[in-house]
Scaffold this motif. Structure first.
Motif, short mmCIF file in Angstrom:
data_model
loop_
_atom_site.label_atom_id
_atom_site.label_comp_id
_atom_site.label_asym_id
_atom_site.label_seq_id
_atom_site.Cartn_x
_atom_site.Cartn_y
_atom_site.Cartn_z
N LEU A 561 92.04 55.83 -48.28
CA LEU A 561 91.02 56.94 -48.24
C LEU A 561 90.54 57.10 -46.54
CD1 LEU A 561 88.70 56.79 -51.31
CD2 LEU A 561 90.73 58.28 -50.77
N ASP A 562 91.00 58.48 -46.20
CA ASP A 562 90.30 58.56 -44.69
C ASP A 562 88.98 59.20 -44.87
OD1 ASP A 562 89.97 59.35 -42.22
OD2 ASP A 562 91.58 61.10 -42.28
N MET A 563 87.89 58.24 -44.29
CA MET A 563 86.58 58.59 -44.38
C MET A 563 86.12 58.96 -42.98
SD MET A 563 86.48 57.68 -47.40
CE MET A 563 84.77 58.29 -47.44
N THR A 564 86.86 59.39 -42.10
CA THR A 564 86.50 60.09 -41.11
C THR A 564 85.96 61.25 -41.26
OG1 THR A 564 88.59 59.20 -39.95
CG2 THR A 564 87.47 60.87 -38.61
N GLY A 565 84.60 61.35 -40.63
CA GLY A 565 83.81 62.61 -40.66
C GLY A 565 83.00 62.48 -41.81
N TRP A 566 82.92 61.44 -42.49
CA TRP A 566 81.73 61.26 -43.52
C TRP A 566 80.77 60.33 -42.87
CZ3 TRP A 566 81.93 62.72 -49.02
CH2 TRP A 566 83.12 63.53 -49.26
N GLY A 567 79.71 60.23 -43.90
CA GLY A 567 78.34 59.59 -43.11
C GLY A 567 78.42 58.11 -43.57
N LYS A 568 77.95 57.82 -44.56
CA LYS A 568 77.69 56.33 -45.19
C LYS A 568 77.71 56.28 -46.72
CE LYS A 568 75.02 52.33 -43.40
NZ LYS A 568 75.18 51.34 -44.94
N GLY A 569 78.23 55.24 -47.22
CA GLY A 569 78.23 55.32 -48.84
C GLY A 569 79.26 54.21 -49.43
N ASN A 583 80.27 55.59 -40.85
CA ASN A 583 81.10 56.26 -39.86
C ASN A 583 80.84 55.40 -38.54
OD1 ASN A 583 78.09 56.95 -39.21
ND2 ASN A 583 78.21 59.17 -39.46
N VAL A 584 80.03 54.83 -38.20
CA VAL A 584 79.82 53.82 -36.96
C VAL A 584 81.10 53.16 -36.75
CG1 VAL A 584 77.40 53.95 -36.92
CG2 VAL A 584 78.55 51.80 -37.94
N GLY A 585 82.05 52.93 -37.87
CA GLY A 585 83.30 51.94 -37.76
C GLY A 585 82.71 50.53 -37.41
#
Length: 634
Positions: A561-569, A583-585
């Motif tokens: 799953l590409d979570m780029t652009g999402w926040g936190k969860g 999103n901080v990676g």
């Protein structure tokens, strides 16, 4: 010092590797004698790799073990995670991905012996170092000490574990050739100088006695940095070195604490390193590991690659560290570890290098590695429904108390808790939550006004609460500390009073638990709003929400799953908790095992805590992203 020709020892190791092929049909004798590991009276070099059953879907165990065998290894080491096997006192689970006995039997079928590391403390970058969270609710219990209430629970665990795997020990004709006592206790003893060393050593020895009493009678060993043997070694157990690069130092220290002789085992030979959120993902050069492997083999030194394959911290099972700068450093969901076998089970250049070194030293043709699982890219998945989490939670019955309660006091181990309080009178000033454990988003009358984070010690913010208003604080448990002295301080939620403008806030706190022990899809659909409704996305911007989507597959395979652009969860696919994203990676993708996908209809549920950029869809990729750090988003 009793030494044998290293090449002779290595040739003997081939007999050991073969001894567990053909499904370990013939019982073998393994012992630590005359300064060597002996199999049927012949000296043996152990070439092991660490791989943890609970970090890999059980459907993939055999594939990963075949990868190890093709690499040239003759053993697999694994920790045992007490907390997943006893999630509640007296409630045991050894099924599915927790079926340790099946894992051990599969290893034997693939020609690998097993090194068992049952703890009870395991570290492992695992939640609470493997301890069940509920131990903290037992009054008078002290972890990692000669404490009656703690040792009582340890004894129950070890006896239950022996029922599962005791008959798989080499002493009973099985593949478990060694059992570890405690884990890296020397480092803990060095950090807890408030406790006398004699008391530390007495506790450690008692764990060995309890393992024996429970029925573990395979050869035992301890595992520490060699400079920490004084606090971690135990009479009657072989001391082994973690991360020891200096062969002469290893020999000297083992001889000192083991009757003047070996054998010599680097129980944790680090192929990579652990990774935290908001910090660069470490990487260790493949050639460096290959050179050291060559040196060990040339000198007849046994080793255990930590990790040979890391896997994934699915669900809420990531651990955390701390240092002088950060009160907590949560570990990534990915436990790729820069290991020779990647998170998804792929052979890496490091794998190829080590395989070549081992092949040269053993002088035999190794089996070909098995093919990886198929990888698929799924077309963008539409998110058709969205649920306002704050509104949903307010429909539940809260726990009401004059003071805020911890997760543990609420009977909850993992996930989130919403702390809510109504104010009849206005109040403004600095809000301080010094007892935050670990990450909080703060709302006034349903609008987010800020966030606090234990990682960067951000415990305070300015706040303005008007007349007749509601304050909501959504707190995430980011993973309990798994290493060091702070392991004894691991309660979660808000563990000290909330203070606003110098005043301790008491009176009618409402607390709503959100453990996410399921994906809640059955509950949330009743509260779900179709995303096609006007202004819906705008109205929920900045609020915690649950997204739900459906997708069809004609065939399955691994994906990310590409979570780029999402926040936190967190994300669930077909009810499986894939773990956390942030999103901080540096991690920006989540591994989705193909065995958790279905031909036909599939469901995805995403809990997005920040929701600064509401979404209509989520995408997948065939390439993991583990090195994209964005600390500007902290």
């Amino acid at each position: 010092m009793n030494k044998l020709n290293p090449r002779y020892v290595l040739l003997a190791s081939l007999l050991f590797a073969a001894s567990f092929s053909l499904k370990a049909a013939q019982p073998q004798a393994f012992e630590i004698r005359d300064g060597h590991f002996m199999i049927d009276g012949k000296p043996e070099v152990i070439m092991s790799g660490e791989m943890h059953y609970a970090r890999i879907p059980h459907q993939y165990w055999r594939h990963r073990l075949k990868m190890m065998k093709a690499m040239g290894l003759n053993a697999v080491a694994t920790y045992v995670f007490w907390n997943i096997h006893e999630p509640k006192p007296g409630q045991w689970d050894f099924s599915g991905d927790k079926d340790l006995a099946s894992y051990i039997k599969t290893a034997a079928e693939e020609g690998l012996s097993v090194i068992l590391r049952p703890g009870p403390y395991v570290c492992a970058e695992w939640e609470f170092g493997g301890y069940p969270w509920w131990l903290q609710n037992i009054e008078g219990l002290e972890l990692r000490r000669d404490n009656e209430k703690f040792l009582e629970r340890v004894g129950i665990y070890l006896e239950r574990l022996n029922k599962e795997v005791g008959d798989l020990q080499v002493t009973k004709g099985g593949p478990i050739v060694m059992v570890q006592v405690e884990n890296e206790f020397g480092s803990y003893a060095a950090q807890r100088k408030d406790i006398p060393l004699e008391e530390h050593r007495a506790y450690n020895a008692k764990i060995k006695e309890m393992l024996t009493a429970a029925g573990f009678d395979a050869p035992m060993f301890t595992s520490d940095g060699t400079w920490l043997f004084e606090g971690g070694s135990i009479e009657g157990a072989l001391p082994t070195g973690n991360g020891e690069n200096n062969i002469e130092m290893l020999r000297e220290r083992v001889n000192q604490y083991h009757g003047g002789q070996g054998p010599y085992l680097v129980a944790e030979f680090y192929t990579g390193w652990l990774a935290h959120w908001a910090e660069p993902h470490p990487a260790i050069d493949a050639s460096r590991i290959a050179r050291k492997t060559d040196e060990y083999l040339s000198n007849g030194i046994s080793f255990n690659f930590y990790m040979v394959h890391g896997g994934t911290n699915f669900g809420f099972m990531n651990g955390a560290n701390y240092d002088n700068k950060h009160d907590i450093q949560p570990d990534l969901t990915s436990y790729d570890y820069d290991a020779p076998i990647s998170e998804a089970g792929w052979a890496t250049p490091k794998y190829d290098s080590l395989r070549n070194v081992i092949a040269v030293h053993t002088g035999r043709k190794l089996p070909e590695p098995p093919k990886p699982a198929p990888v698929i890219e799924i077309p963008a998945i539409g998110l058709s429904g969205i649920t306002d989490l704050l509104s949903y939670l307010k429909l539940q019955k809260p726990v009401v108390n004059d003071q805020v309660k911890t997760f543990e006091e609420l009977g909850q181990g993992y996930g989130y808790v919403l702390y809510s309080r109504h104010f009849n009178q206005p109040i403004s000033g600095t809000m301080e939550i010094e007892g935050l454990r670990d990450y909080a988003t703060v709302y006034v009358n349903g609008e987010r006004v800020g966030w606090l984070n234990r990682y960067d010690r951000n415990y305070s913010m300015e706040i303005d609460i008007p007349f007749n208003a509601r304050l909501d604080i959504l707190v995430e448990n980011s993973g309990r500390i798994n290493y060091g002295a702070e392991i004894v301080n691991n309660t979660k939620g808000i563990v000290r009073p909330v203070v606003i403008a110098g005043t301790e806030i008491t009176g009618d706190w409402e607390m709503y638990g959100l453990p996410f022990d399921s994906d809640m899809s059955g509950d949330i659909q009743a509260r779900e709003v179709r995303k096609s409704q006007p202004r819906l996305l705008t109205s929920l911007k900045g609020l915690p929400v649950l997204y739900r989507g459906m997708f069809d597959l004609g065939s399955t395979g691994d994906t990310f799953l590409d979570m780029t652009g999402w926040g936190k969860g967190i994300v669930f696919v077909n009810g499986h908790n894939l773990g956390r994203y942030w999103n901080v990676g540096p991690q920006q993708t989540l591994f989705v095992p193909g065995v958790w996908l279905l031909e036909g209809k599939n469901t995805i549920v995403i809990f997005e805590q920040l929701n600064d950029d509401p979404k209509n869809e989520i995408k997948t990729t065939i390439t993991p992203v583990l090195h994209d750090l964005r600390t500007d988003l902290l």
